[in-house]
Design an enzyme around this catalytic site. Structure first.
Site, mmCIF file in Angstrom:
data_model
loop_
_atom_site.group_PDB
_atom_site.id
_atom_site.type_symbol
_atom_site.label_atom_id
_atom_site.label_comp_id
_atom_site.label_asym_id
_atom_site.label_seq_id
_atom_site.Cartn_x
_atom_site.Cartn_y
_atom_site.Cartn_z
ATOM 1 C CE LYS A 82 -3.947 1.877 2.614
ATOM 2 N NZ LYS A 82 -4.820 1.657 3.793
ATOM 3 C CB SER A 157 -8.191 3.339 2.670
ATOM 4 O OG SER A 157 -7.304 2.787 3.632
ATOM 5 C CB SER A 181 -8.228 0.636 5.665
ATOM 6 O OG SER A 181 -8.991 1.811 5.640
#
Lengths: 519, 95
Positions: A82, A157, A181
Protein backbone atom coordinates in the site's frame (compact mmCIF):
# COMPACT_ATOMS: atom_id res chain seq x y z
CA UNK A 1 -4.87 -29.46 -11.92
CA UNK A 2 -2.61 -26.88 -13.53
CA UNK A 3 -1.94 -23.54 -11.94
CA UNK A 4 -0.01 -20.69 -13.46
CA UNK A 5 2.72 -19.08 -11.39
CA UNK A 6 0.76 -15.89 -10.84
CA UNK A 7 -2.26 -17.85 -9.60
CA UNK A 8 -0.26 -19.60 -6.89
CA UNK A 9 -0.36 -18.66 -3.25
CA UNK A 10 2.88 -17.49 -1.63
CA UNK A 11 3.26 -20.83 0.15
CA UNK A 12 2.84 -22.73 -3.14
CA UNK A 13 5.18 -20.39 -4.97
CA UNK A 14 7.77 -20.73 -2.25
CA UNK A 15 7.75 -24.53 -2.66
CA UNK A 16 8.06 -24.22 -6.44
CA UNK A 17 10.98 -21.80 -6.07
CA UNK A 18 12.75 -23.83 -3.40
CA UNK A 19 12.50 -27.02 -5.45
CA UNK A 20 13.70 -25.09 -8.52
CA UNK A 21 10.68 -26.03 -10.60
CA UNK A 22 10.69 -22.37 -11.57
CA UNK A 23 13.21 -19.56 -11.19
CA UNK A 24 12.45 -16.26 -9.50
CA UNK A 25 12.95 -14.61 -12.92
CA UNK A 26 10.25 -16.82 -14.43
CA UNK A 27 7.92 -15.91 -11.55
CA UNK A 28 8.45 -12.19 -12.09
CA UNK A 29 8.20 -12.36 -15.88
CA UNK A 30 4.99 -14.38 -15.73
CA UNK A 31 3.51 -12.02 -13.14
CA UNK A 32 4.34 -8.84 -15.07
CA UNK A 33 2.92 -10.35 -18.28
CA UNK A 34 -0.29 -10.97 -16.36
CA UNK A 35 -0.21 -7.47 -14.85
CA UNK A 36 0.09 -6.02 -18.35
CA UNK A 37 -3.11 -7.84 -19.28
CA UNK A 38 -5.18 -7.14 -16.17
CA UNK A 39 -3.94 -3.84 -14.77
CA UNK A 40 -5.45 -1.56 -17.48
CA UNK A 41 -8.94 -2.71 -16.41
CA UNK A 42 -8.33 -2.71 -12.66
CA UNK A 43 -5.89 0.09 -11.82
CA UNK A 44 -4.65 -1.47 -8.60
CA UNK A 45 -1.18 0.11 -8.76
CA UNK A 46 0.29 3.59 -8.47
CA UNK A 47 3.82 2.38 -9.28
CA UNK A 48 5.33 -0.80 -10.71
CA UNK A 49 8.96 -1.63 -11.49
CA UNK A 50 9.52 -4.68 -13.66
CA UNK A 51 13.23 -4.09 -14.23
CA UNK A 52 14.14 -3.77 -10.58
CA UNK A 53 12.00 -6.79 -9.72
CA UNK A 54 13.85 -8.81 -12.36
CA UNK A 55 17.22 -7.66 -11.04
CA UNK A 56 16.22 -8.76 -7.54
CA UNK A 57 14.97 -12.10 -8.94
CA UNK A 58 18.30 -12.66 -10.68
CA UNK A 59 20.15 -12.09 -7.40
CA UNK A 60 18.04 -14.78 -5.77
CA UNK A 61 18.43 -17.17 -8.72
CA UNK A 62 22.19 -16.75 -8.70
CA UNK A 63 22.62 -17.90 -5.10
CA UNK A 64 24.63 -21.12 -4.83
CA UNK A 65 22.58 -24.14 -3.67
CA UNK A 66 24.14 -23.97 -0.21
CA UNK A 67 22.74 -20.46 0.40
CA UNK A 68 19.26 -21.00 -1.00
CA UNK A 69 17.80 -22.18 2.28
CA UNK A 70 18.93 -18.99 3.97
CA UNK A 71 17.61 -16.76 1.17
CA UNK A 72 14.61 -15.98 3.36
CA UNK A 73 11.05 -16.98 4.15
CA UNK A 74 9.72 -15.10 1.13
CA UNK A 75 12.66 -15.53 -1.25
CA UNK A 76 11.42 -14.73 -4.75
CA UNK A 77 7.81 -14.08 -3.72
CA UNK A 78 6.30 -10.95 -5.33
CA UNK A 79 4.78 -8.54 -2.81
CA UNK A 80 2.79 -5.32 -3.34
CA UNK A 81 2.69 -2.53 -0.75
CA UNK A 82 0.00 0.00 0.00
CA UNK A 83 1.37 3.41 -0.94
CA UNK A 84 1.43 4.72 2.64
CA UNK A 85 4.31 2.37 3.52
CA UNK A 86 7.69 4.06 3.08
CA UNK A 87 10.08 2.69 0.46
CA UNK A 88 13.38 4.19 -0.63
CA UNK A 89 13.07 2.83 -4.16
CA UNK A 90 9.50 3.89 -4.97
CA UNK A 91 7.70 7.18 -4.29
CA UNK A 92 5.34 6.97 -1.31
CA UNK A 93 2.39 9.19 -2.14
CA UNK A 94 -0.52 8.07 0.10
CA UNK A 95 -2.46 8.62 -3.17
CA UNK A 96 -2.25 12.35 -2.41
CA UNK A 97 -1.15 15.25 -4.56
CA UNK A 98 0.63 16.66 -1.52
CA UNK A 99 3.10 13.73 -1.58
CA UNK A 100 3.07 13.11 -5.34
CA UNK A 101 6.84 13.12 -5.80
CA UNK A 102 7.92 12.17 -2.30
CA UNK A 103 10.61 9.48 -2.12
CA UNK A 104 11.23 8.58 1.55
CA UNK A 105 14.80 8.62 2.83
CA UNK A 106 14.24 5.34 4.70
CA UNK A 107 12.37 2.03 4.45
CA UNK A 108 9.51 1.17 6.79
CA UNK A 109 10.24 -1.56 9.35
CA UNK A 110 7.99 -3.99 7.45
CA UNK A 111 9.88 -3.21 4.23
CA UNK A 112 13.21 -3.95 5.90
CA UNK A 113 11.79 -7.27 7.10
CA UNK A 114 10.42 -8.13 3.65
CA UNK A 115 13.73 -7.35 1.94
CA UNK A 116 15.64 -9.36 4.53
CA UNK A 117 13.40 -12.36 3.86
CA UNK A 118 13.95 -12.16 0.10
CA UNK A 119 10.53 -10.79 -0.93
CA UNK A 120 10.48 -8.96 -4.26
CA UNK A 121 8.63 -5.65 -3.91
CA UNK A 122 6.96 -5.22 -7.28
CA UNK A 123 5.02 -2.02 -6.76
CA UNK A 124 2.91 0.33 -4.66
CA UNK A 125 -0.86 0.05 -4.59
CA UNK A 126 -3.66 2.57 -4.86
CA UNK A 127 -5.64 3.68 -1.83
CA UNK A 128 -7.99 6.33 -0.55
CA UNK A 129 -5.94 9.47 0.05
CA UNK A 130 -4.14 9.13 3.41
CA UNK A 131 -6.22 5.95 3.98
CA UNK A 132 -9.38 8.03 4.45
CA UNK A 133 -12.20 6.27 2.68
CA UNK A 134 -13.90 2.95 2.04
CA UNK A 135 -13.88 2.66 -1.74
CA UNK A 136 -10.45 3.81 -3.05
CA UNK A 137 -12.36 6.51 -4.96
CA UNK A 138 -10.61 9.15 -2.83
CA UNK A 139 -7.29 8.48 -4.58
CA UNK A 140 -5.98 11.70 -6.10
CA UNK A 141 -4.76 9.72 -9.12
CA UNK A 142 -7.36 7.21 -10.31
CA UNK A 143 -10.00 4.86 -8.92
CA UNK A 144 -9.38 1.10 -8.64
CA UNK A 145 -11.98 -1.33 -9.94
CA UNK A 146 -13.16 -4.54 -8.34
CA UNK A 147 -11.86 -7.56 -10.33
CA UNK A 148 -15.18 -9.33 -9.73
CA UNK A 149 -17.17 -6.55 -11.40
CA UNK A 150 -15.35 -3.68 -13.04
CA UNK A 151 -18.32 -1.34 -12.50
CA UNK A 152 -17.85 -1.67 -8.77
CA UNK A 153 -15.42 -0.40 -6.13
CA UNK A 154 -12.89 -2.74 -4.50
CA UNK A 155 -13.51 -1.31 -1.04
CA UNK A 156 -10.96 0.74 0.81
CA UNK A 157 -8.84 2.22 1.86
CA UNK A 158 -6.42 -0.61 0.92
CA UNK A 159 -8.44 -1.21 -2.28
CA UNK A 160 -5.40 -1.47 -4.56
CA UNK A 161 -3.78 -4.19 -2.45
CA UNK A 162 -7.03 -6.19 -2.22
CA UNK A 163 -7.81 -5.86 -5.93
CA UNK A 164 -4.25 -6.87 -6.90
CA UNK A 165 -4.33 -10.01 -4.75
CA UNK A 166 -7.83 -10.90 -6.01
CA UNK A 167 -6.79 -10.46 -9.65
CA UNK A 168 -3.53 -12.42 -9.16
CA UNK A 169 -1.52 -9.33 -10.07
CA UNK A 170 0.24 -9.63 -6.68
CA UNK A 171 0.96 -12.83 -4.79
CA UNK A 172 0.80 -11.17 -1.42
CA UNK A 173 0.25 -7.58 -0.25
CA UNK A 174 0.33 -5.29 2.74
CA UNK A 175 -2.38 -2.87 3.73
CA UNK A 176 -3.10 -0.68 6.73
CA UNK A 177 -6.23 -0.76 8.87
CA UNK A 178 -7.44 2.21 10.93
CA UNK A 179 -11.17 1.48 10.84
CA UNK A 180 -11.40 -1.56 8.56
CA UNK A 181 -9.15 -0.59 5.66
CA UNK A 182 -7.62 -4.07 5.35
CA UNK A 183 -10.67 -6.20 6.17
CA UNK A 184 -13.40 -4.37 4.24
CA UNK A 185 -11.61 -4.37 0.85
CA UNK A 186 -10.53 -7.98 1.45
CA UNK A 187 -14.19 -8.90 1.99
CA UNK A 188 -15.35 -7.01 -1.09
CA UNK A 189 -12.63 -8.57 -3.28
CA UNK A 190 -12.94 -12.17 -2.01
CA UNK A 191 -9.51 -12.40 -0.35
CA UNK A 192 -8.15 -12.69 3.19
CA UNK A 193 -7.34 -9.52 5.17
CA UNK A 194 -5.87 -9.54 8.65
CA UNK A 195 -5.58 -6.69 11.14
CA UNK A 196 -3.24 -7.89 13.89
CA UNK A 197 -3.42 -6.79 17.52
CA UNK A 198 -2.51 -3.12 17.93
CA UNK A 199 1.26 -3.00 18.38
CA UNK A 200 1.93 -6.48 16.94
CA UNK A 201 3.50 -5.00 13.79
CA UNK A 202 5.74 -1.94 13.96
CA UNK A 203 4.35 1.18 12.26
CA UNK A 204 7.82 2.70 11.80
CA UNK A 205 7.61 4.04 8.26
CA UNK A 206 3.83 3.81 7.97
CA UNK A 207 2.53 7.29 7.18
CA UNK A 208 0.43 8.11 10.25
CA UNK A 209 -3.34 8.64 9.98
CA UNK A 210 -4.77 7.98 13.48
CA UNK A 211 -1.99 6.73 15.70
CA UNK A 212 -4.11 5.05 18.39
CA UNK A 213 -5.84 2.98 15.69
CA UNK A 214 -3.43 2.39 12.76
CA UNK A 215 -2.09 -1.12 12.17
CA UNK A 216 -0.27 -2.76 9.25
CA UNK A 217 -1.36 -6.23 8.14
CA UNK A 218 -1.43 -8.72 5.26
CA UNK A 219 -3.88 -9.05 2.38
CA UNK A 220 -3.51 -12.57 1.01
CA UNK A 221 -5.03 -15.29 -1.16
CA UNK A 222 -5.57 -17.52 1.85
CA UNK A 223 -5.04 -17.72 5.59
CA UNK A 224 -1.74 -19.62 5.27
CA UNK A 225 -0.26 -16.76 3.26
CA UNK A 226 -1.48 -14.24 5.84
CA UNK A 227 0.21 -16.31 8.56
CA UNK A 228 3.43 -16.51 6.54
CA UNK A 229 3.44 -12.73 6.09
CA UNK A 230 2.84 -12.24 9.81
CA UNK A 231 5.87 -14.36 10.63
CA UNK A 232 7.94 -11.95 8.54
CA UNK A 233 6.52 -8.60 9.69
CA UNK A 234 5.48 -9.31 13.30
CA UNK A 235 7.56 -8.73 16.39
CA UNK A 236 9.13 -5.94 18.38
CA UNK A 237 10.72 -2.81 16.95
CA UNK A 238 12.14 -0.18 19.29
CA UNK A 239 11.45 2.57 16.73
CA UNK A 240 7.69 2.29 17.36
CA UNK A 241 7.02 3.01 21.03
CA UNK A 242 3.65 1.21 20.82
CA UNK A 243 5.31 -1.96 19.52
CA UNK A 244 4.55 -5.00 21.68
CA UNK A 245 7.71 -6.43 23.21
CA UNK A 246 7.16 -9.95 21.96
CA UNK A 247 8.83 -11.72 19.04
CA UNK A 248 6.76 -12.90 16.06
CA UNK A 249 5.16 -16.28 16.65
CA UNK A 250 5.38 -19.30 14.31
CA UNK A 251 1.91 -18.52 12.96
CA UNK A 252 2.26 -20.67 9.84
CA UNK A 253 3.86 -23.68 11.50
CA UNK A 254 1.08 -23.88 14.10
CA UNK A 255 -1.75 -23.06 11.72
CA UNK A 256 -3.24 -26.55 11.45
CA UNK A 257 -2.87 -27.42 15.12
CA UNK A 258 -6.26 -28.66 16.37
CA UNK A 259 -8.50 -26.20 18.19
CA UNK A 260 -9.91 -27.70 21.32
CA UNK A 261 -13.11 -26.59 23.00
CA UNK A 262 -13.50 -23.50 20.87
CA UNK A 263 -16.26 -21.15 22.00
CA UNK A 264 -17.57 -18.78 19.34
CA UNK A 265 -19.78 -15.79 20.04
CA UNK A 266 -22.28 -14.34 17.58
CA UNK A 267 -23.08 -10.73 18.54
CA UNK A 268 -26.77 -10.03 17.97
CA UNK A 269 -26.09 -6.32 17.34
CA UNK A 270 -24.29 -7.19 14.09
CA UNK A 271 -27.29 -8.89 12.49
CA UNK A 272 -29.88 -6.11 12.57
CA UNK A 273 -31.05 -3.32 10.33
CA UNK A 274 -28.78 -2.34 7.45
CA UNK A 275 -27.32 -5.81 6.92
CA UNK A 276 -27.77 -7.05 3.36
CA UNK A 277 -29.83 -10.28 3.38
CA UNK A 278 -27.40 -12.22 1.20
CA UNK A 279 -24.46 -11.14 3.36
CA UNK A 280 -26.34 -12.22 6.49
CA UNK A 281 -27.16 -15.62 4.99
CA UNK A 282 -23.56 -16.27 3.89
CA UNK A 283 -22.21 -15.33 7.33
CA UNK A 284 -24.75 -17.65 8.98
CA UNK A 285 -23.46 -20.39 6.67
CA UNK A 286 -19.94 -19.75 7.91
CA UNK A 287 -21.16 -19.93 11.51
CA UNK A 288 -22.77 -23.33 10.76
CA UNK A 289 -19.44 -24.43 9.27
CA UNK A 290 -17.75 -23.53 12.57
CA UNK A 291 -20.32 -25.65 14.40
CA UNK A 292 -19.56 -28.57 12.09
CA UNK A 293 -15.90 -28.44 13.02
CA UNK A 294 -16.77 -28.67 16.69
CA UNK A 295 -17.05 -25.07 17.87
CA UNK A 296 -19.63 -24.25 20.51
CA UNK A 297 -21.60 -21.32 19.09
CA UNK A 298 -23.54 -19.00 21.37
CA UNK A 299 -25.26 -15.65 21.02
CA UNK A 300 -23.57 -12.75 22.79
CA UNK A 301 -24.18 -9.03 23.10
CA UNK A 302 -21.87 -6.09 22.40
CA UNK A 303 -24.34 -3.41 23.51
CA UNK A 304 -22.30 -0.34 22.51
CA UNK A 305 -21.78 -1.44 18.89
CA UNK A 306 -24.15 1.24 17.58
CA UNK A 307 -21.97 3.96 19.15
CA UNK A 308 -18.65 2.77 17.74
CA UNK A 309 -18.96 4.57 14.40
CA UNK A 310 -19.69 7.93 16.05
CA UNK A 311 -16.80 7.41 18.45
CA UNK A 312 -14.47 6.63 15.57
CA UNK A 313 -15.51 9.69 13.57
CA UNK A 314 -14.36 11.90 16.42
CA UNK A 315 -11.21 10.08 17.47
CA UNK A 316 -9.79 9.27 14.03
CA UNK A 317 -10.25 12.79 12.56
CA UNK A 318 -8.94 14.35 15.80
CA UNK A 319 -5.73 12.31 15.57
CA UNK A 320 -5.53 12.88 11.82
CA UNK A 321 -5.82 16.66 12.18
CA UNK A 322 -2.72 16.52 14.36
CA UNK A 323 -0.78 13.97 12.28
CA UNK A 324 -1.44 15.79 9.00
CA UNK A 325 -0.22 19.12 10.37
CA UNK A 326 3.24 18.11 9.12
CA UNK A 327 2.28 18.68 5.47
CA UNK A 328 3.22 22.33 5.31
CA UNK A 329 4.87 22.83 1.93
CA UNK A 330 8.22 23.46 3.63
CA UNK A 331 10.07 20.21 4.31
CA UNK A 332 8.78 17.94 1.55
CA UNK A 333 5.78 17.50 -0.67
CA UNK A 334 3.66 19.97 -2.61
CA UNK A 335 4.23 23.72 -2.29
CA UNK A 336 1.79 26.30 -3.68
CA UNK A 337 3.40 28.79 -6.06
CA UNK A 338 3.87 32.54 -5.48
CA UNK A 339 3.12 32.84 -1.77
CA UNK A 340 4.46 36.01 -0.17
CA UNK A 341 4.21 35.02 3.46
CA UNK A 342 4.61 31.79 5.40
CA UNK A 343 1.02 31.41 6.64
CA UNK A 344 -0.33 31.80 3.11
CA UNK A 345 2.25 29.24 1.99
CA UNK A 346 1.00 26.71 4.58
CA UNK A 347 -2.69 27.34 3.95
CA UNK A 348 -2.55 27.34 0.16
CA UNK A 349 -0.17 24.36 -0.10
CA UNK A 350 -2.52 22.33 2.10
CA UNK A 351 -5.69 23.52 0.33
CA UNK A 352 -4.24 22.69 -3.10
CA UNK A 353 -2.49 19.49 -1.99
CA UNK A 354 -5.22 17.71 -0.02
CA UNK A 355 -8.41 16.26 -1.50
CA UNK A 356 -11.93 16.90 -0.20
CA UNK A 357 -12.24 13.91 2.15
CA UNK A 358 -8.91 14.70 3.82
CA UNK A 359 -9.97 18.33 4.26
CA UNK A 360 -13.30 17.21 5.69
CA UNK A 361 -11.60 15.05 8.28
CA UNK A 362 -8.99 17.66 9.20
CA UNK A 363 -11.81 20.18 9.73
CA UNK A 364 -13.87 17.72 11.75
CA UNK A 365 -10.89 16.78 13.91
CA UNK A 366 -9.77 20.37 14.40
CA UNK A 367 -13.30 21.35 15.39
CA UNK A 368 -13.64 18.43 17.83
CA UNK A 369 -10.38 19.38 19.55
CA UNK A 370 -10.90 23.15 19.53
CA UNK A 371 -11.46 25.26 22.63
CA UNK A 372 -14.99 24.86 23.96
CA UNK A 373 -15.71 21.64 22.06
CA UNK A 374 -13.01 19.28 23.37
CA UNK A 375 -15.11 17.95 26.29
CA UNK A 376 -18.29 17.54 24.25
CA UNK A 377 -16.57 15.68 21.43
CA UNK A 378 -13.12 14.22 22.00
CA UNK A 379 -13.47 13.47 25.70
CA UNK A 380 -16.98 12.10 25.24
CA UNK A 381 -15.74 9.82 22.46
CA UNK A 382 -12.79 8.62 24.56
CA UNK A 383 -15.24 7.63 27.32
CA UNK A 384 -17.48 5.75 24.88
CA UNK A 385 -14.38 4.09 23.48
CA UNK A 386 -13.84 2.65 26.95
CA UNK A 387 -17.41 1.28 26.92
CA UNK A 388 -16.82 -0.36 23.51
CA UNK A 389 -13.65 -1.99 24.82
CA UNK A 390 -15.45 -3.10 28.01
CA UNK A 391 -18.05 -4.85 25.82
CA UNK A 392 -15.29 -6.93 24.23
CA UNK A 393 -13.60 -7.65 27.58
CA UNK A 394 -16.93 -8.93 28.88
CA UNK A 395 -17.57 -11.02 25.74
CA UNK A 396 -14.13 -12.65 25.91
CA UNK A 397 -14.93 -13.91 29.40
CA UNK A 398 -17.59 -16.08 27.71
CA UNK A 399 -16.13 -16.90 24.29
CA UNK A 400 -12.74 -17.30 22.55
CA UNK A 401 -13.65 -15.42 19.42
CA UNK A 402 -16.50 -13.47 17.83
CA UNK A 403 -17.92 -14.10 14.36
CA UNK A 404 -19.86 -11.49 12.38
CA UNK A 405 -20.04 -9.88 8.92
CA UNK A 406 -17.06 -7.79 7.77
CA UNK A 407 -19.10 -5.33 5.70
CA UNK A 408 -22.88 -4.90 5.83
CA UNK A 409 -23.04 -4.80 2.03
CA UNK A 410 -21.13 -6.28 -0.92
CA UNK A 411 -19.19 -4.05 -3.32
CA UNK A 412 -21.20 -1.05 -4.47
CA UNK A 413 -20.96 0.81 -7.78
CA UNK A 414 -18.39 3.51 -8.45
CA UNK A 415 -19.88 6.90 -7.57
CA UNK A 416 -22.77 5.40 -5.65
CA UNK A 417 -21.76 6.81 -2.25
CA UNK A 418 -19.32 9.62 -3.02
CA UNK A 419 -21.85 12.45 -2.68
CA UNK A 420 -22.80 11.49 0.89
CA UNK A 421 -19.80 11.08 3.22
CA UNK A 422 -21.94 9.64 6.02
CA UNK A 423 -23.22 6.81 3.80
CA UNK A 424 -19.64 5.96 2.91
CA UNK A 425 -18.70 5.99 6.62
CA UNK A 426 -21.47 3.48 7.43
CA UNK A 427 -19.62 0.86 5.35
CA UNK A 428 -17.16 0.50 8.25
CA UNK A 429 -19.73 -0.04 10.98
CA UNK A 430 -18.65 -3.65 11.69
CA UNK A 431 -14.89 -3.21 11.37
CA UNK A 432 -14.37 -0.09 13.49
CA UNK A 433 -15.01 -1.65 16.94
CA UNK A 434 -11.90 -3.89 16.71
CA UNK A 435 -9.72 -0.82 16.01
CA UNK A 436 -11.18 1.11 18.93
CA UNK A 437 -10.40 -1.84 21.22
CA UNK A 438 -6.99 -2.59 19.64
CA UNK A 439 -7.84 -6.27 19.12
CA UNK A 440 -7.05 -8.57 16.17
CA UNK A 441 -9.63 -9.31 13.48
CA UNK A 442 -9.57 -11.14 10.17
CA UNK A 443 -11.87 -11.21 7.15
CA UNK A 444 -12.12 -14.25 4.92
CA UNK A 445 -14.37 -15.03 1.98
CA UNK A 446 -17.52 -17.01 2.80
CA UNK A 447 -19.67 -16.87 -0.31
CA UNK A 448 -20.93 -14.97 -3.33
CA UNK A 449 -24.09 -12.99 -3.88
CA UNK A 450 -26.44 -14.14 -6.66
CA UNK A 451 -24.85 -11.52 -8.90
CA UNK A 452 -21.38 -12.95 -8.19
CA UNK A 453 -19.93 -10.53 -5.64
CA UNK A 454 -17.77 -11.84 -2.78
CA UNK A 455 -18.97 -11.78 0.83
CA UNK A 456 -16.61 -11.70 3.82
CA UNK A 457 -16.96 -13.13 7.31
CA UNK A 458 -15.04 -11.47 10.14
CA UNK A 459 -13.55 -13.23 13.16
CA UNK A 460 -12.43 -11.09 16.10
CA UNK A 461 -10.28 -12.26 19.03
CA UNK A 462 -8.80 -10.75 22.17
CA UNK A 463 -5.57 -8.79 22.25
CA UNK A 464 -2.44 -10.84 21.47
CA UNK A 465 -4.50 -13.92 20.53
CA UNK A 466 -3.44 -13.49 16.88
CA UNK A 467 -2.08 -17.03 16.55
CA UNK A 468 -5.28 -18.73 17.63
CA UNK A 469 -7.35 -16.32 15.54
CA UNK A 470 -5.40 -17.38 12.46
CA UNK A 471 -5.94 -21.06 13.35
CA UNK A 472 -9.71 -20.52 13.67
CA UNK A 473 -9.73 -18.72 10.32
CA UNK A 474 -7.72 -21.53 8.72
CA UNK A 475 -10.07 -24.20 10.10
CA UNK A 476 -13.10 -22.29 8.79
CA UNK A 477 -11.44 -21.71 5.42
CA UNK A 478 -10.71 -25.42 5.07
CA UNK A 479 -14.29 -26.34 5.96
CA UNK A 480 -15.72 -23.85 3.43
CA UNK A 481 -13.20 -24.80 0.68
CA UNK A 482 -13.31 -21.42 -1.06
CA UNK A 483 -10.02 -21.46 -2.92
CA UNK A 484 -9.09 -22.25 -5.61
CA UNK A 485 -12.55 -22.77 -7.10
CA UNK A 486 -13.81 -19.21 -6.57
CA UNK A 487 -11.92 -16.76 -8.77
CA UNK A 488 -12.89 -13.40 -10.23
CA UNK A 489 -14.08 -13.79 -13.82
CA UNK A 490 -11.85 -12.64 -16.66
CA UNK A 491 -13.33 -9.89 -18.84
CA UNK A 492 -14.78 -12.21 -21.50
CA UNK A 493 -16.21 -14.46 -18.78
CA UNK A 494 -17.72 -11.46 -17.02
CA UNK A 495 -19.71 -10.68 -20.16
CA UNK A 496 -20.85 -14.29 -20.42
CA UNK A 497 -21.74 -14.13 -16.73
CA UNK A 498 -23.99 -11.14 -17.33
CA UNK A 499 -25.69 -13.00 -20.20
CA UNK A 500 -26.21 -16.06 -18.02
CA UNK A 501 -27.74 -13.60 -15.53
CA UNK A 502 -28.67 -14.70 -12.05
CA UNK A 503 -26.90 -18.01 -11.61
CA UNK A 504 -25.16 -18.41 -8.30
CA UNK A 505 -22.58 -20.69 -9.90
CA UNK A 506 -19.14 -19.17 -9.34
CA UNK A 507 -17.24 -18.43 -12.51
CA UNK A 508 -14.46 -20.95 -12.90
CA UNK A 509 -11.00 -19.99 -13.96
CA UNK A 510 -10.50 -19.89 -17.70
CA UNK A 511 -7.39 -20.45 -19.76
CA UNK A 512 -4.74 -17.81 -19.36
CA UNK A 513 -1.53 -16.91 -21.04
CA UNK A 514 0.69 -17.49 -18.06
CA UNK A 515 3.08 -20.35 -17.76
CA UNK A 516 1.38 -23.47 -16.44
CA UNK A 517 2.76 -25.96 -13.95
CA UNK A 518 1.47 -29.26 -12.62
CA UNK A 519 0.53 -28.73 -9.02
CA UNK B 1 -25.97 19.96 16.19
CA UNK B 2 -25.37 21.66 12.87
CA UNK B 3 -22.19 23.63 12.29
CA UNK B 4 -22.20 27.13 10.81
CA UNK B 5 -20.07 28.25 7.90
CA UNK B 6 -18.29 30.62 10.32
CA UNK B 7 -17.38 27.74 12.63
CA UNK B 8 -16.01 25.80 9.67
CA UNK B 9 -14.05 28.88 8.60
CA UNK B 10 -12.57 29.12 12.10
CA UNK B 11 -11.53 25.44 12.04
CA UNK B 12 -10.06 25.94 8.55
CA UNK B 13 -8.03 28.86 9.85
CA UNK B 14 -6.74 26.82 12.81
CA UNK B 15 -5.88 23.94 10.46
CA UNK B 16 -4.22 26.25 7.93
CA UNK B 17 -6.53 25.38 5.06
CA UNK B 18 -7.25 28.18 2.60
CA UNK B 19 -10.77 27.26 1.45
CA UNK B 20 -13.14 29.12 -0.88
CA UNK B 21 -16.53 30.38 0.32
CA UNK B 22 -18.13 27.69 -1.80
CA UNK B 23 -16.06 24.90 -0.21
CA UNK B 24 -16.74 26.24 3.28
CA UNK B 25 -20.49 26.14 2.63
CA UNK B 26 -20.33 22.61 1.24
CA UNK B 27 -18.22 21.43 4.17
CA UNK B 28 -20.63 23.03 6.66
CA UNK B 29 -23.52 21.04 5.18
CA UNK B 30 -21.60 17.74 5.08
CA UNK B 31 -20.00 18.14 8.50
CA UNK B 32 -23.39 19.11 9.91
CA UNK B 33 -24.78 15.75 8.80
CA UNK B 34 -21.84 13.91 10.34
CA UNK B 35 -22.13 15.87 13.60
CA UNK B 36 -25.87 15.13 13.75
CA UNK B 37 -25.06 11.44 13.50
CA UNK B 38 -22.28 11.73 16.09
CA UNK B 39 -24.75 13.45 18.43
CA UNK B 40 -26.01 9.93 19.10
CA UNK B 41 -23.25 9.67 21.70
CA UNK B 42 -25.21 12.04 23.94
CA UNK B 43 -27.77 9.27 24.46
CA UNK B 44 -25.17 7.62 26.68
CA UNK B 45 -24.50 8.59 30.26
CA UNK B 46 -20.73 8.41 30.51
CA UNK B 47 -20.28 10.07 33.89
CA UNK B 48 -17.68 8.17 35.86
CA UNK B 49 -16.34 6.36 32.77
CA UNK B 50 -12.59 6.73 32.46
CA UNK B 51 -11.61 8.00 28.98
CA UNK B 52 -9.63 5.56 26.82
CA UNK B 53 -7.24 7.43 24.55
CA UNK B 54 -5.18 4.45 23.55
CA UNK B 55 -5.80 0.69 23.44
CA UNK B 56 -4.11 -1.04 26.33
CA UNK B 57 -2.99 2.28 27.76
CA UNK B 58 0.30 4.03 27.17
CA UNK B 59 3.47 3.85 29.15
CA UNK B 60 6.67 5.75 28.60
CA UNK B 61 9.32 3.85 26.70
CA UNK B 62 12.77 5.00 27.78
CA UNK B 63 16.13 4.51 26.16
CA UNK B 64 19.64 5.68 26.91
CA UNK B 65 20.43 9.19 25.73
CA UNK B 66 23.30 8.09 23.56
CA UNK B 67 24.24 9.84 20.31
CA UNK B 68 23.91 7.89 17.08
CA UNK B 69 24.01 8.84 13.39
CA UNK B 70 20.88 10.57 12.09
CA UNK B 71 19.62 11.55 8.66
CA UNK B 72 22.35 13.48 6.81
CA UNK B 73 21.45 17.05 5.77
CA UNK B 74 21.54 16.33 2.05
CA UNK B 75 19.16 13.38 2.53
CA UNK B 76 16.83 15.46 4.69
CA UNK B 77 16.76 18.19 2.04
CA UNK B 78 16.29 15.86 -0.90
CA UNK B 79 12.48 16.27 -0.98
CA UNK B 80 12.46 19.97 -0.08
CA UNK B 81 10.37 22.17 -2.42
CA UNK B 82 13.04 24.87 -2.09
CA UNK B 83 16.42 24.88 -0.34
CA UNK B 84 19.42 27.12 0.03
CA UNK B 85 22.82 26.67 1.71
CA UNK B 86 21.73 23.48 3.46
CA UNK B 87 18.48 24.97 4.78
CA UNK B 88 14.79 24.79 3.87
CA UNK B 89 13.92 28.03 2.09
CA UNK B 90 10.62 29.79 2.92
CA UNK B 91 9.19 33.30 2.29
CA UNK B 92 10.47 36.02 4.62
CA UNK B 93 9.07 35.48 8.14
CA UNK B 94 10.44 38.60 9.94
CA UNK B 95 10.17 42.03 8.38
Amino acid sequence: MTTTLHEMTAVELRNVLRSRKASAREVIEDLFDWIERREPDIGAYLALDRERALARADEIDSLPPSERESAGALAGVPVALKDNICTTDFPTTCASRILQNFVPPYDAHVVERLRREGAIIIGKTNMDEFAMGSSTENSAFHPTRNPWDLERIPGGSSGGSAAAVAADTATLALGSDTGGSIRQPAALCGVVGFKPTYGRVSRYGLVAFASSLDQIGPIAKDVSDAALMMEVIGGHDSRDSTSVTMPAEPYLRDLDRPLDALRVGVPREYFGEGLDAEVGAAVMNAIRALSRIGAEVREISLPHTEYALSTYYIIAPAEASSNLARYDGVHYGYRAANCDDIVTLFARSRAEGFGDEVKRRILLGTYALSAGYYDAYYLKAARVRRLVKNDFDEAFRQVDCIVCPTSPVPAFRLGERTAHPLEMYLTDVFTIPANLAGIPAISLPCGLTRSGLPIGVQIIAQALDDARLLRVARALEREMSWRPTHRPPLPQQAQEGRRRSATSEPASRGPCNGRSLQR
Amino acid sequence: MAISKEQVAHAADLARLDLSEETLAKMATQLGQVLDYIGKLNELDTSGVEPLSHPGGLSNVMRDDSPSPSLPTNEALRNAPEQQDGFFRVPRVIE
